[in-house]
Design a protein around this motif. Structure first.
Motif, mmCIF file in Angstrom:
data_model
loop_
_atom_site.group_PDB
_atom_site.id
_atom_site.type_symbol
_atom_site.label_atom_id
_atom_site.label_comp_id
_atom_site.label_asym_id
_atom_site.label_seq_id
_atom_site.Cartn_x
_atom_site.Cartn_y
_atom_site.Cartn_z
ATOM 1 N N GLU A 150 -4.699 -1.710 -4.408
ATOM 2 C CA GLU A 150 -6.072 -1.205 -4.294
ATOM 3 C C GLU A 150 -6.380 -0.800 -2.852
ATOM 4 O O GLU A 150 -6.944 0.270 -2.594
ATOM 5 N N LEU A 151 -6.006 -1.651 -1.913
ATOM 6 C CA LEU A 151 -6.277 -1.363 -0.507
ATOM 7 C C LEU A 151 -5.503 -0.132 -0.038
ATOM 8 O O LEU A 151 -6.032 0.736 0.667
ATOM 9 N N GLY A 154 -4.410 2.345 -1.926
ATOM 10 C CA GLY A 154 -4.975 3.529 -2.565
ATOM 11 C C GLY A 154 -6.227 4.016 -1.868
ATOM 12 O O GLY A 154 -6.409 5.226 -1.659
ATOM 13 N N GLN A 155 -7.097 3.081 -1.469
ATOM 14 C CA GLN A 155 -8.335 3.443 -0.782
ATOM 15 C C GLN A 155 -8.048 4.058 0.587
ATOM 16 O O GLN A 155 -8.656 5.073 0.962
ATOM 17 N N TYR A 156 -7.122 3.439 1.302
ATOM 18 C CA TYR A 156 -6.863 3.886 2.675
ATOM 19 C C TYR A 156 -6.195 5.254 2.714
ATOM 20 O O TYR A 156 -6.541 6.109 3.529
ATOM 21 N N SER A 192 -5.965 7.451 0.070
ATOM 22 C CA SER A 192 -6.482 8.362 -0.970
ATOM 23 C C SER A 192 -5.420 8.670 -2.018
ATOM 24 O O SER A 192 -5.109 9.831 -2.316
#
Length: 382
Positions: free
Chosen positions: A314-315, A317-319, A321
């Protein structure tokens, strides 16, 4: 006190050696690890050539000033007097030597008629019964000169051409030993200046110089080496249990160091260190820029899942994109898994995973898995 240089008239190989030449060479290289530096070598050199004192000095050229000194045959009182009264300004050999290039030993006698010394220095030479010095410019830069001198009294007489030729047999060894000493000194300065930064890192970390030699190891790295067998230190270099990892590290360290020197666009790399019955270690090699590492270097960090929580999908993917599927591939790669391992665990084909990796590369501007993993760890491990 001083040293300098010129050209030789007698080929080094044709001169007969001093009887103590093997012991002199041994003492010279021993100075690299002796806590008293080159003192023993200078003492033996003085005795071997029938001198009264010897100095190995580092001199600043403008204004002429003594910055470092090893010596034998000089009292502490004399050194204090010499420094307190700035006698270097009157030192015949030193003032001539700092204008010269590295060469061979010469006698100081030809220099004396052209040099006007003051009364204090003249009185010291007279009191000490000084007559001659054999002097050598060991090394010279735009700002500094390294000088080696051996003095003689009137009773000992001037240096003969045969004696100078014997001393000149030692010159290649002296020059090499001083070069090695400077490299060791640079390593110590690097260790001092980087120690606080590297010791603050929670992960095992090593600083490599431009030749991939270790110049600093933090406490976490020392502890890691105590408990792991997949990597060791041999002759100040990282050594790995697996031959493939060793070869990969050599390639990576060369390219990373070149990048640190601005000679390559290569940014970083990650190697997987497999362990029996445990999760692998991740070894990340990054360029490091430091004023102390003048020719470039590398920071090597070793990550252990047992000690640290790795970034979640999750982290990641967020960082970066990424889609959830792409982020999960990255999270698995960061743990040291191969695409084959991930395919088996996630029940996907390797072809599908390679497609994911291709898209990840495009989105993150990377071209290699090792570089991708390094970027993820650098960005998200704290």
């Amino acid at each position: 006190m001083g040293s300098s240089m010129s050209t030789a008239t007698t080929p080094l190989t044709s001169a007969s050696p001093l009887p103590s030449e093997p012991a002199l060479i041994q003492a010279l290289y021993g100075g690299l690890t002796n806590k008293e530096g080159f003192h023993d070598f200078l003492e033996l050199l003085t005795e071997s050539i029938n001198g009264c004192a010897a100095q190995l000095s580092t001199m600043r050229k403008a204004p002429v000033a003594l910055e470092h000194l090893w010596h034998a045959g000089l009292s502490d009182e004399f050194i204090a007097w010499y420094l307190d009264n700035n006698m270097i300004e009157q030192d015949v050999v030193t003032n001539h030597a700092v204008t010269q290039s590295p060469g061979l030993f010469r006698s100081a006698l030809p220099l004396l008629p052209d040099f006007d010394i003051n009364e204090d220095y003249s009185r010291w030479e007279s009191d000490q019964d000084m007559l001659d010095s054999a002097w050598l410019v060991v090394h010279s830069t735009d700002t500094h000169t390294i000088l080696l001198t051996v003095q003689r009294t009137v009773a000992q007489g001037p240096y003969t051409s045969v004696e100078l030729a014997q001393l000149n047999r030692l010159v290649p060894f002296v020059r090499q030993a001083i070069q090695l000493a400077e490299q060791l000194d640079q390593r110590n300065r690097v260790a001092t200046s980087l120690a606080g930064i590297i010791d603050a890192l929670p992960d095992a970390s090593f600083v490599l110089n431009d030749q991939a030699s270790i110049v600093y190891t933090n406490k976490a790295a020392a502890a890691l080496l105590q408990r792991e067998r997949c990597l060791t230190i041999s002759d100040q270099r990282l050594s790995f249990e697996e031959k493939d990892v060793q070869n990969a590290f050599v390639r990576s360290s060369v390219q990373v160091v070149r990048a640190s020197m601005g000679k390559d666009l290569y940014r970083s790399d990650t190697l997987i260190l497999n362990r029996r019955d445990r999760a692998p270690l991740l070894l990340v090699v990054r360029p490091i820029e430091s004023e102390d590492l003048q020719l470039g270097g590398a920071l090597v960090s070793v990550y252990d899942q047992r000690d640290r929580q790795f970034p979640s999908a999750e982290l990641i993917g967020q960082y970066f994109s990424l889609t959830p599927a792409e982020a999960q591939v990255c999270a698995d790669l960061v743990t040291g898994m191969s695409l084959k391992d991930i395919a088996q665990m996630r029940h996907k084909s390797e072809l599908t995973l390679r497609t994911y990796v291709k898209h990840i590369f495009q989105k993150t501007n990377h071209t290699r898995q090792g570089e991708l993993i390094s970027s993820i760890l650098s960005a998200l491990m704290h």
